[in-house]
Motif scaffolding. Structure first.
Motif, short mmCIF file in Angstrom:
data_model
loop_
_atom_site.label_atom_id
_atom_site.label_comp_id
_atom_site.label_asym_id
_atom_site.label_seq_id
_atom_site.Cartn_x
_atom_site.Cartn_y
_atom_site.Cartn_z
N ASP A 142 0.82 -1.20 0.00
CA ASP A 142 0.00 0.00 0.00
C ASP A 142 0.86 1.25 0.00
OD1 ASP A 142 -2.37 -1.43 0.06
OD2 ASP A 142 -2.36 -1.58 2.25
N LEU A 143 0.23 2.36 -0.39
CA LEU A 143 0.90 3.66 -0.30
C LEU A 143 1.27 3.96 1.16
CD1 LEU A 143 -1.33 5.91 -2.59
CD2 LEU A 143 0.84 4.84 -3.16
N THR A 144 2.41 4.58 1.35
CA THR A 144 2.81 5.04 2.68
C THR A 144 1.99 6.27 3.04
OG1 THR A 144 5.05 4.25 2.27
CG2 THR A 144 4.75 5.80 4.09
N ALA A 145 1.47 6.31 4.27
CA ALA A 145 0.63 7.42 4.71
C ALA A 145 1.37 8.74 4.59
CB ALA A 145 0.17 7.20 6.15
N LEU A 146 0.61 9.79 4.28
CA LEU A 146 1.20 11.10 4.06
C LEU A 146 2.00 11.59 5.26
CD1 LEU A 146 1.45 13.62 2.24
CD2 LEU A 146 -0.68 14.44 3.25
N ASP A 147 1.51 11.35 6.47
CA ASP A 147 2.24 11.84 7.64
C ASP A 147 3.58 11.15 7.80
OD1 ASP A 147 1.01 9.46 8.31
OD2 ASP A 147 0.54 10.05 10.36
N ALA A 148 3.68 9.88 7.37
CA ALA A 148 4.97 9.20 7.41
C ALA A 148 5.90 9.71 6.32
CB ALA A 148 4.77 7.69 7.26
N VAL A 149 5.35 9.94 5.12
CA VAL A 149 6.16 10.43 4.01
C VAL A 149 6.76 11.80 4.33
CG1 VAL A 149 6.09 11.22 1.61
CG2 VAL A 149 4.88 9.13 2.27
N THR A 150 5.98 12.66 4.99
CA THR A 150 6.44 14.01 5.27
C THR A 150 7.08 14.16 6.65
OG1 THR A 150 4.24 14.64 6.09
CG2 THR A 150 4.70 15.03 3.75
N GLY A 151 7.01 13.12 7.47
CA GLY A 151 7.52 13.23 8.83
C GLY A 151 8.72 12.38 9.15
N TYR A 152 9.15 11.53 8.21
CA TYR A 152 10.28 10.63 8.44
C TYR A 152 11.21 10.77 7.24
CZ TYR A 152 12.62 6.32 10.00
OH TYR A 152 13.52 5.39 10.47
N ASN A 153 12.23 11.63 7.38
CA ASN A 153 13.04 12.01 6.22
C ASN A 153 14.52 12.06 6.54
OD1 ASN A 153 10.45 14.16 6.27
ND2 ASN A 153 10.66 12.97 4.40
N ASN A 154 15.31 11.86 5.49
CA ASN A 154 16.73 12.20 5.54
C ASN A 154 16.95 13.50 4.80
OD1 ASN A 154 17.70 9.94 6.92
ND2 ASN A 154 17.95 8.73 5.06
N PHE A 155 17.38 14.52 5.53
CA PHE A 155 17.74 15.81 4.93
C PHE A 155 18.70 16.43 5.94
CE2 PHE A 155 15.63 19.17 1.97
CZ PHE A 155 16.86 19.68 1.63
N GLY A 174 17.98 5.93 -1.83
CA GLY A 174 17.34 7.24 -1.77
C GLY A 174 18.27 8.43 -1.80
N PHE A 175 19.50 8.28 -1.32
CA PHE A 175 20.39 9.46 -1.28
C PHE A 175 20.79 9.92 -2.68
CE2 PHE A 175 23.29 5.82 -0.79
CZ PHE A 175 24.27 6.09 -1.74
N LYS A 176 20.57 9.07 -3.71
CA LYS A 176 20.84 9.50 -5.08
C LYS A 176 19.76 10.46 -5.60
CE LYS A 176 23.66 8.15 -7.54
NZ LYS A 176 25.04 8.61 -7.83
N SER A 177 18.59 10.44 -4.99
CA SER A 177 17.47 11.29 -5.42
C SER A 177 17.59 12.66 -4.74
CB SER A 177 16.13 10.62 -5.10
OG SER A 177 15.99 9.43 -5.84
N ILE A 178 18.49 13.46 -5.25
CA ILE A 178 18.90 14.71 -4.61
C ILE A 178 17.74 15.69 -4.49
CG2 ILE A 178 19.70 15.65 -6.82
CD1 ILE A 178 21.99 17.00 -5.27
N LYS A 179 17.70 16.40 -3.37
CA LYS A 179 16.60 17.33 -3.06
C LYS A 179 16.99 18.78 -3.39
CE LYS A 179 14.97 14.58 0.93
NZ LYS A 179 16.04 13.57 1.02
N SER A 180 15.96 19.62 -3.51
CA SER A 180 16.11 21.09 -3.59
C SER A 180 17.24 21.49 -4.52
CB SER A 180 16.33 21.65 -2.18
OG SER A 180 15.29 21.25 -1.30
N ILE A 181 17.11 21.13 -5.78
CA ILE A 181 18.18 21.29 -6.76
C ILE A 181 18.36 22.76 -7.16
CG2 ILE A 181 18.95 20.68 -9.09
CD1 ILE A 181 17.29 18.09 -8.76
#
Length: 327
Positions: free
Chosen positions: A77-90, A242-249
């Motif tokens: 299943d899709l990961t819940a939005l609160d997990a997607v936006t609340g558990y991150n590497n940045f 995931g670290f290859k998917s660079i953020k805020s380019i």
């Protein structure tokens, strides 16, 4: 008569998903905007969403409309939005998985531009609206697999990277594409132990960057990207860690030599340039044979798929390569 063959990742979701799960995912997708307003820690508030929507070229209400095509529906299943936006590497905002959601609102994302340099006929500085056609967005469900042996299933919204790169008319000397993340010490929570040499940099071989699966994302669910997820524009390379998917380019460069990448530069024995998901090559400090499924309970695990499940689409790019040596 022209007969077009359809790639496996061009399946629609209800081609492979049982109807009750298909309808449940549709309900989750449709509720994304409302959820973004009601969720607490880890999700963007309504006010933050409006602020994010002010970014040049993005819709004023923060909602994104995309045609649902061009993705490979993963199992689960899709990961819940609160997990997607609340558990991150940045790590620019802290090393805890909850730090980005707590501190990333400090980052300025409007105005935003990307500098394009290197071996291309067309270079310069471009706004998001110059790169992204917001009337041609695609919704793709991709699994994000992190090197720490956890994964999420996320409905990304964006456009394929390849045609954007082609629009700059790269020359024959452009064999790699290098990327750089935004960095501002005043806006980012860099402590006394900075973890990496900033700004964060990543790179792909040209054929990897041009692969139809490689996505330049501006949203998830049906909203613009929250800051902690890489606002306002990020890369999604679903067969790599995931670290290859660079953020805020902020910079894209066409280069002739393999570019340096942040984690490889920091710990070359642990993080290779390619970083393809491979259950047969362990991280020196843990196994990569299985992964923890975020949002599915504390004991939910699944076996790791080769190339994160996208082998049919990408394995040919690495034919003849030793994938343990070229990790």
């Amino acid at each position: 008569m022209l007969i077009k063959s359809r790639k496996s990742w061009h399946l629609t979701e209800n081609d492979v998903t049982p109807e009750h799960l298909y309808l449940n995912r549709r309900a989750i997708m449709a509720a994304g905007g409302a959820a973004a307003v009601s969720l607490t820690a880890g999700a963007c508030s309504a006010e933050e969403a409006q602020t994010g929507a002010a970014r040049s070229g993005m819709p004023a209400d923060g909602n994104l409309t995309a045609r649902e095509t061009g993705y490979l529906p993963p199992d689960g299943d899709l990961t819940a939005l609160d997990a997607v936006t609340g558990y991150n590497n940045f790590y620019e905002f802290g090393t805890s998985k909850t730090d980005p959601a707590r501190y990333a609102d400090r980052m300025t994302t409007d105005p935003w531009s990307i500098e394009v340099t290197g071996h291309a006929e067309r270079t310069g500085r471009f706004g998001i609206e110059d790169l992204i056609d917001f009337n041609a967005l695609e919704a793709r469900i991709y699994r994000l697999r992190c090197v720490e042996a956890w994964s999420m299933v996320i409905p990304w919204i964006g456009v394929p990277l390849g045609p954007i790169l082609e629009s700059f008319r790269p020359t024959s000397d452009a064999r790699y594409v290098a990327f750089e993340t935004y960095f501002d010490r005043e806006e980012m929570r860099i402590g006394p132990f900075p973890v990496l040499d900033w700004p964060y940099v990543e790179g792909l071989r040209m054929d990897e960057a041009m692969n139809p699966l490689t996505l330049l994302a501006v949203g998830l669910y049906d909203r613009v990207l929250p800051n902690q997820n890489g606002a306002p524009i990020r890369l999604v390379v679903p067969w790599k860690y995931g670290f290859k998917s660079i953020k805020s380019i902020v910079r894209i460069s066409f280069v002739s030599e393999q570019p340096p990448t942040s984690w490889n530069r920091s710990a070359p024995n642990e993080y290779g340039f390619y970083s393809n998901v491979n259950p047969n090559v362990d991280h020196p400090r843990w196994s990569q044979a299985s992964e923890r499924v975020i949002g599915a309970g504390p004991f939910a695990r699944r076996d790791t798929d080769m190339f994160n499940g996208y082998a049919d689409e990408v394995a040919s790019m690495y034919a003849g390569m030793d994938l343990a040596e070229n990790y």
